[in-house]
Scaffold this motif. Structure first.
Motif, PDB file in Angstrom:
ATOM      1  N   ASP A  61       0.813  -1.213   0.000  1.00  0.00           N
ATOM      2  CA  ASP A  61       0.000   0.000   0.000  1.00  0.00           C
ATOM      3  C   ASP A  61       0.851   1.270   0.000  1.00  0.00           C
ATOM      4  O   ASP A  61       0.351   2.345  -0.280  1.00  0.00           O
ATOM      5  CB  ASP A  61      -0.905   0.055   1.244  1.00  0.00           C
ATOM      6  N   TYR A  62       2.134   1.140   0.309  1.00  0.00           N
ATOM      7  CA  TYR A  62       2.988   2.285   0.588  1.00  0.00           C
ATOM      8  C   TYR A  62       3.247   3.203  -0.592  1.00  0.00           C
ATOM      9  O   TYR A  62       3.094   4.398  -0.503  1.00  0.00           O
ATOM     10  CB  TYR A  62       4.311   1.790   1.181  1.00  0.00           C
ATOM     11  N   HIS A  63       3.673   2.696  -1.709  1.00  0.00           N
ATOM     12  CA  HIS A  63       4.184   3.553  -2.773  1.00  0.00           C
ATOM     13  C   HIS A  63       3.285   3.503  -3.997  1.00  0.00           C
ATOM     14  O   HIS A  63       2.660   2.505  -4.279  1.00  0.00           O
ATOM     15  CB  HIS A  63       5.601   3.115  -3.140  1.00  0.00           C
ATOM     16  N   THR A  64       3.233   4.586  -4.754  1.00  0.00           N
ATOM     17  CA  THR A  64       2.322   4.654  -5.881  1.00  0.00           C
ATOM     18  C   THR A  64       2.931   4.245  -7.205  1.00  0.00           C
ATOM     19  O   THR A  64       2.210   3.954  -8.132  1.00  0.00           O
ATOM     20  CB  THR A  64       1.757   6.078  -6.027  1.00  0.00           C
ATOM     21  N   ASN A  65       4.240   4.227  -7.317  1.00  0.00           N
ATOM     22  CA  ASN A  65       4.864   3.844  -8.572  1.00  0.00           C
ATOM     23  C   ASN A  65       6.023   2.897  -8.313  1.00  0.00           C
ATOM     24  O   ASN A  65       6.847   3.133  -7.449  1.00  0.00           O
ATOM     25  CB  ASN A  65       5.400   5.066  -9.323  1.00  0.00           C
ATOM     26  N   ILE A  66       6.044   1.827  -9.084  1.00  0.00           N
ATOM     27  CA  ILE A  66       7.156   0.896  -9.036  1.00  0.00           C
ATOM     28  C   ILE A  66       7.861   1.077 -10.364  1.00  0.00           C
ATOM     29  O   ILE A  66       7.413   0.591 -11.394  1.00  0.00           O
ATOM     30  CB  ILE A  66       6.661  -0.545  -8.819  1.00  0.00           C
ATOM     31  N   GLU A  67       8.944   1.841 -10.327  1.00  0.00           N
ATOM     32  CA  GLU A  67       9.564   2.313 -11.550  1.00  0.00           C
ATOM     33  C   GLU A  67      10.645   1.402 -12.096  1.00  0.00           C
ATOM     34  O   GLU A  67      11.220   1.682 -13.134  1.00  0.00           O
ATOM     35  CB  GLU A  67      10.107   3.723 -11.333  1.00  0.00           C
ATOM     36  N   LEU A  95       3.229   0.104 -12.829  1.00  0.00           N
ATOM     37  CA  LEU A  95       4.118  -1.039 -12.703  1.00  0.00           C
ATOM     38  C   LEU A  95       5.056  -1.081 -13.895  1.00  0.00           C
ATOM     39  O   LEU A  95       4.628  -1.324 -15.023  1.00  0.00           O
ATOM     40  CB  LEU A  95       3.315  -2.342 -12.633  1.00  0.00           C
ATOM     41  N   ALA A  96       6.334  -0.839 -13.652  1.00  0.00           N
ATOM     42  CA  ALA A  96       7.322  -0.907 -14.730  1.00  0.00           C
ATOM     43  C   ALA A  96       7.327  -2.323 -15.297  1.00  0.00           C
ATOM     44  O   ALA A  96       7.202  -3.292 -14.570  1.00  0.00           O
ATOM     45  CB  ALA A  96       8.701  -0.554 -14.197  1.00  0.00           C
ATOM     46  N   GLY A  97       7.462  -2.431 -16.599  1.00  0.00           N
ATOM     47  CA  GLY A  97       7.499  -3.749 -17.222  1.00  0.00           C
ATOM     48  C   GLY A  97       6.218  -4.112 -17.923  1.00  0.00           C
ATOM     49  O   GLY A  97       6.123  -5.156 -18.563  1.00  0.00           O
ATOM     50  N   GLY A  98       5.196  -3.272 -17.796  1.00  0.00           N
ATOM     51  CA  GLY A  98       3.956  -3.470 -18.538  1.00  0.00           C
ATOM     52  C   GLY A  98       3.214  -4.747 -18.201  1.00  0.00           C
ATOM     53  O   GLY A  98       3.243  -5.230 -17.071  1.00  0.00           O
ATOM     54  N   SER A  99       2.566  -5.309 -19.217  1.00  0.00           N
ATOM     55  CA  SER A  99       1.671  -6.441 -18.991  1.00  0.00           C
ATOM     56  C   SER A  99       2.400  -7.685 -18.497  1.00  0.00           C
ATOM     57  O   SER A  99       1.820  -8.490 -17.764  1.00  0.00           O
ATOM     58  CB  SER A  99       0.876  -6.750 -20.256  1.00  0.00           C
ATOM     59  N   LYS A 124      -4.223  -2.246 -22.952  1.00  0.00           N
ATOM     60  CA  LYS A 124      -5.344  -3.152 -23.213  1.00  0.00           C
ATOM     61  C   LYS A 124      -5.016  -4.574 -22.754  1.00  0.00           C
ATOM     62  O   LYS A 124      -5.856  -5.263 -22.180  1.00  0.00           O
ATOM     63  CB  LYS A 124      -5.662  -3.128 -24.717  1.00  0.00           C
ATOM     64  N   GLU A 125      -3.776  -4.998 -22.992  1.00  0.00           N
ATOM     65  CA  GLU A 125      -3.363  -6.346 -22.608  1.00  0.00           C
ATOM     66  C   GLU A 125      -3.359  -6.519 -21.089  1.00  0.00           C
ATOM     67  O   GLU A 125      -3.757  -7.573 -20.577  1.00  0.00           O
ATOM     68  CB  GLU A 125      -1.980  -6.657 -23.183  1.00  0.00           C
ATOM     69  N   SER A 126      -2.938  -5.500 -20.352  1.00  0.00           N
ATOM     70  CA  SER A 126      -2.941  -5.567 -18.885  1.00  0.00           C
ATOM     71  C   SER A 126      -4.359  -5.711 -18.352  1.00  0.00           C
ATOM     72  O   SER A 126      -4.611  -6.506 -17.441  1.00  0.00           O
ATOM     73  CB  SER A 126      -2.276  -4.321 -18.290  1.00  0.00           C
ATOM     74  N   VAL A 127      -5.286  -4.952 -18.925  1.00  0.00           N
ATOM     75  CA  VAL A 127      -6.687  -5.047 -18.497  1.00  0.00           C
ATOM     76  C   VAL A 127      -7.246  -6.433 -18.821  1.00  0.00           C
ATOM     77  O   VAL A 127      -7.961  -7.035 -18.019  1.00  0.00           O
ATOM     78  CB  VAL A 127      -7.541  -3.929 -19.139  1.00  0.00           C
TER      79      VAL A 127
END
Length: 165
Positions: A61-67, A95-99, A124-127
């Protein structure tokens, strides 16, 4: 220890290595509030420090971006190794790294009861992967997809998956 950290607001790296943390909620209540104030934090390492399931949930829950893709994969690995974690909140988390990374995170969340995930960067692929996960996950009691654009094809996939769940 925690009081000393709370005074620092410009940390770039924070590490706890080979130190067994006090019982659950210490990390969440004593350390994470200080780290949230540090806008320069680029590295967080917690190694061999006896994290509890609640601690990992707090970190998720802590951070908003994993770069970093490596960081996202490490998170997936940590989630997978701790099946006691039942609530994962990655809402509005890029989330770095995409789908490919989304798929790893979802696979690691197979024992979760509650999942919040999504970001405006979700393609679209992630969804579609989220929809596939929901369709297979029969014990999910709470779900939120936030920030992701949903086209008509994915709208149908999500709808079908929610009916299955």
């Amino acid at each position: 220890f925690a009081q000393g950290i709370q005074r620092h607001t410009s940390l770039e790296t924070f590490k706890i290595i080979n130190y067994h943390l006090p019982p659950s909620s210490w990390l969440e209540n004593s350390i994470l509030p200080s780290l949230e104030k540090s806008s320069n934090l680029k590295a967080l390492e917690l190694s061999n420090c006896s994290l509890y399931a609640d601690d990992l949930s707090s970190l998720v829950d802590y951070h908003t971006n994993i770069e970093s893709e490596d960081t996202a994969k490490a998170l997936a690995k940590a989630l997978k190794k701790h099946p006691a974690i039942c609530n994962v909140n990655l809402a509005y988390c890029s989330l770095a790294g995409g789908s490919a990374v989304v798929d790893k995170i979802l696979a690691a969340c197979k024992s979760c009861d509650s999942l919040k995930i999504g970001h405006e960067d979700f393609d679209k692929e992630s969804v579609a992967l989220v929809a596939k996960f929901i369709g297979k996950k029969n014990s999910l009691t709470s779900f939120s997809l936030t920030g992701a654009a949903i086209d008509n094809d994915n709208k149908q996939l999500l709808s079908d998956a929610l009916v299955k769940n």
